[in-house]
Design a protein around this motif. Sequence first.
Motif, PDB file in Angstrom:
ATOM      1  N   ALA A  45       0.851  -1.197   0.000  1.00 46.46           N
ATOM      2  CA  ALA A  45       0.000   0.000   0.000  1.00 46.46           C
ATOM      3  C   ALA A  45       0.884   1.244   0.000  1.00 46.46           C
ATOM      4  CB  ALA A  45      -0.896   0.005   1.230  1.00 46.46           C
TER       5      ALA A  45
ATOM      6  N   GLU B  54      -1.942   5.077   3.059  1.00 43.97           N
ATOM      7  CA  GLU B  54      -3.179   4.422   2.608  1.00 43.97           C
ATOM      8  C   GLU B  54      -3.710   3.470   3.668  1.00 43.97           C
ATOM      9  OE1 GLU B  54      -4.233   0.997  -0.531  1.00 43.97           O
ATOM     10  OE2 GLU B  54      -3.636   2.889  -1.483  1.00 43.97           O
TER      11      GLU B  54
ATOM     12  N   CYS C  51      -5.478   0.168   4.729  1.00 51.50           N
ATOM     13  CA  CYS C  51      -5.561  -1.144   4.100  1.00 51.50           C
ATOM     14  C   CYS C  51      -5.780  -2.193   5.183  1.00 51.50           C
ATOM     15  CB  CYS C  51      -4.294  -1.454   3.306  1.00 51.50           C
ATOM     16  SG  CYS C  51      -2.791  -1.540   4.338  1.00 51.50           S
TER      17      CYS C  51
END
Length: 263
Positions: free
Chosen positions: A222, A226, A228
Amino acid sequence: MARPVVAFLTDFGTRDHYAGALKGVVLSVCAEATLVDIGHDVPAHDVLAGALELAACYRYFPAGTIFLVVVDPGVGSSRRGIAADCGDYRFVAPDNGVLSAVFRESPPRKVVELTERKYARPTVSRTFEGRDRFAPAAGWLAKGIALVSLGRSITNFQTIELPRPVVTAREITGEVARVDRFGNLITNIDRRTLELFSGGGAIALSAGGHDIARIVATYAEAPDGELCALFGSTDHLEIAINAGDAARILGLVRGDKVQVRLV
């Protein structure tokens, strides 16, 4: 012959002398012991957190390791001290459920109450039984005495409720079970549960109302920042932010809901 290993898990922190005192007592009984810190930063009095931390790591120790676990909000009360034999490993702890997650995975062969005074220090402090009752017991086990020498056998040891995911035909409802120092939110949803539920089909994932776009194989998959999800080192679903603190940014804590839905 291998040196005996005694591993420590407590909520004592490292600022004060408490953790060091445990080690000194163990070494005074069994000078040849190898001492290993699992950690001393379990949140104060948090028995569930201690149980989950212990379960996440004990299997990675060599067979024969003795675990001294002291997360003990009931110190000085009528709660008992216990020692348990779970086959490859033995444990010394207060009888407050801190061994529950281990017992779920490795049911104990025998549990004894720490009643034999000659395996405790001569004077037992009402506020520091970890030093005066539990640490000597761990030291004597490392020295080679039989578990049954420490006291009478019991079967009515205490356990606590461990969070389990709820699975229906269309949804898994789990929760954040642990938050590590990186801010990763480790859930109680394991890989097998998720795979059986999804059957390889598409799913939607959310945590505390925050939608999570994808499950990745590793944090670096990622981009930085981000949100995730991935299966971490304990093979449980984690909510993470690459190079960020998911717990702080999302405002989530242990017990917050995590949902997986079929789409």
